[in-house]
Motif scaffolding. Structure first.
Motif, mmCIF file in Angstrom:
data_model
loop_
_atom_site.group_PDB
_atom_site.id
_atom_site.type_symbol
_atom_site.label_atom_id
_atom_site.label_comp_id
_atom_site.label_asym_id
_atom_site.label_seq_id
_atom_site.Cartn_x
_atom_site.Cartn_y
_atom_site.Cartn_z
ATOM 1 N N ASP A 41 4.482 116.472 43.299
ATOM 2 C CA ASP A 41 3.741 115.626 44.236
ATOM 3 C C ASP A 41 3.315 114.281 43.640
ATOM 4 O O ASP A 41 2.552 113.544 44.259
ATOM 5 N N GLY A 42 3.766 113.974 42.475
ATOM 6 C CA GLY A 42 3.361 112.736 41.834
ATOM 7 C C GLY A 42 3.963 111.512 42.500
ATOM 8 O O GLY A 42 4.835 111.591 43.372
ATOM 9 N N ASN B 27 2.302 108.340 38.038
ATOM 10 C CA ASN B 27 2.073 109.592 37.312
ATOM 11 C C ASN B 27 3.128 109.819 36.230
ATOM 12 O O ASN B 27 4.329 109.633 36.459
ATOM 13 N N ASN C 2 4.375 112.783 33.191
ATOM 14 C CA ASN C 2 4.655 114.221 33.271
ATOM 15 C C ASN C 2 4.704 114.816 31.862
ATOM 16 O O ASN C 2 4.600 114.083 30.860
ATOM 17 N N GLU D 75 -0.023 114.592 37.146
ATOM 18 C CA GLU D 75 -0.559 115.018 38.436
ATOM 19 C C GLU D 75 -1.277 116.360 38.291
ATOM 20 O O GLU D 75 -0.791 117.280 37.622
#
Length: 477
Positions: A142-143, A148, A150, A274
């Protein structure tokens, strides 16, 4: 004792000697040297524990980071972001030429565990402006692309090898989440770590189409820094999809797990991972979980498939002791001794039987000369004296060897060899003075009477009194 019994006795004795030799230790001077003296794999005294085998593992253990790792593709070009394919879980839409790495390395006995965390910055704006091809994405989960970052982890489990040379075989790998996700035995043909002298550790993974060689070298004061350099290739050089990846990094040793956990939490924040992708243990726990993947190897797996030498059977087991030259010599001498003893008693038995036959035949000849029809033991001392004087041709009261030979040569006692005659004379000449007196002659005949099959001695049991009377009458010496 029959010949069959003798043969069985010899065979049993030889087999017993051979069995006893197999029970000898390889440390015996009669056996070949233990293989463990020259090959540590066979020496049970050498520990299976990794740190015992090489102290480099004690230095390698611990917490390392933060480690800034620089990646480059073929020709030294920085790696670029790639769109993510959710079906194949390949591609990585984040900055890929640089990442931050943290490592937790634990070596305990025969077990090795490494948990490595890779943090990626958001993808550059130029990449996020591109329209992804159909079926591909410019972010994972959903980033938001460009906002965002990871993370990924690699969790390795390994065991000491049967080689006892400090090598670690990696037997389980967890990797994820999402891209290149895996959990279970390594898909590689081989995946090992090995001490590189006293300078560091060499790691190698061969997956056929993908190979990685990595070297970790200690540097700095008190060897408190870990320099890592790696080269990886995907596909064969002749393949149009061939990739060569080169990376390098430098990290410092962290003081403890608490510091490591704080640094991890900060890295999640700094890379704006995220929230839904942050593992629960990062915020809820103060220690690393034993297993961060979906599944981890259990004890049964590590002992069986993992071949942990502390709970499995090594193929390098010291074989049964085998005799050396000296051992074979001792066994041969032992066998010869046993055979010699057995044949000695066999020969002694045969000789005694032969002596007994000649004694009886001699006594029977005496009886025949006297015309006696009964048993030998019924002969009186007078009868014996009469025959004694007949053999004593010189009349000197004793029978010489020549006189006895003359009597035997008459042939009535059968053909007798010189050896057998000498044995007979020796049986008669009890005091060994070279002549046979009447006492010796009578005693010999009494013995023959006991050996003869005609019955028990009756009158010769009175021989001493009768002999004494004859001596008084001066009829015999």
């Amino acid at each position: 004792m029959s010949n069959t019994q003798n043969s069985v006795s010899i065979d049993n004795s030889v087999n017993n000697l051979i069995t006893m030799s197999s029970l000898l230790s390889c440390k015996s001077p009669l056996t070949k040297a233990c293989m463990g003296l020259t090959d540590p794999r066979y020496d049970p005294a050498i520990s299976n524990n990794l740190i015992d085998q090489d102290s480099i593992w004690k230095e390698f253990s611990g917490y390392w980071g933060p480690e800034e790792r620089i990646y480059a593709d073929v020709g030294g070009k920085p790696r670029v972001s790639r769109f993510y394919n959710p079906n194949t879980k390949s591609g990585w839409p984040y900055r890929s030429d640089k990442m931050m790495v943290f490592r937790s390395i634990k070596v305990d006995g025969t077990r090795y565990t490494q948990k490595a965390f890779y943090f990626y910055e958001p993808a550059p704006a130029a990449f996020c402006e591109l329209t992804p091809p159909e079926g591909l994405l410019n972010t994972v989960g959903d980033g938001v692309c460009g906002e965002n970052g990871n993370f990924q982890f690699i969790e390795d489990f390994g065991t000491a090898s049967y080689e006892k040379d400090g090598t670690i075989d990696l037997v389980w790998k967890n990797q994820g989440p999402d891209s290149d996700e895996t959990a279970g035995p390594p898909k590689s043909k081989s995946s090992t770590l090995a001490p590189a002298d006293n300078y560091g550790v060499f790691a190698y993974t061969d997956m056929g189409f993908f190979n990685v060689a990595e070297t970790f070298t200690f540097s700095g004061e008190n060897r408190g820094f870990l320099l890592a350099t790696a080269t990886a290739t995907k596909h064969q050089p002749s393949d149009e999809n061939f990739e060569r990846i080169v990376s390098s990094s430098l990290s410092s040793r962290m003081p403890d797990e608490s510091s490591f956990m704080l640094a991890l939490k900060k890295a999640f924040d700094d890379h704006n991972v995220e929230a839904s992708r942050v593992p629960g243990w990062v915020t809820d726990e103060e220690v690393l979980p034993k297993c961060i993947g979906n599944t981890c190897p259990d004890e049964d797996y590590l002992c069986s498939e993992g071949k942990d030498p502390n709970c499995s059977v090594s193929p390098y087991t010291e074989p049964s002791a085998s005799l050396n030259g000296a051992g074979f010599a001792v066994i041969i001498l032992g066998v010869l001794s046993v055979v010699g003893v057995v044949f000695y008693f066999i020969n002694r038995h045969i000789v005694n039987k032969q002596k007994e036959r000649y004694r009886i035949r001699f006594a029977e000849q005496i009886a025949e000369e006297l015309g006696h029809k009964g048993s030998i033991d019924q002969l009186s001392c007078g009868d014996l004296a009469k025959e004694f004087h007949r053999i004593d041709e010189s009349g000197d009261g004793s029978i010489s060897k020549e006189e006895l030979y003359e009597f035997i040569s008459s042939g009535k006692a059968g053909v007798m060899s010189d050896h057998d005659f000498n044995a007979l004379f020796k049986s008669l000449d009890l005091d060994g003075n070279g002549v046979i007196n009447f006492m010796e002659f009578a005693a010999f005949m009494a013995l023959c009477g006991q050996s003869c099959p005609h019955g028990a001695a009756r009158r010769l049991s009175m021989a001493p009194e009768e002999i004494a009377k004859l001596i008084d009458e001066k009829k015999i010496n």
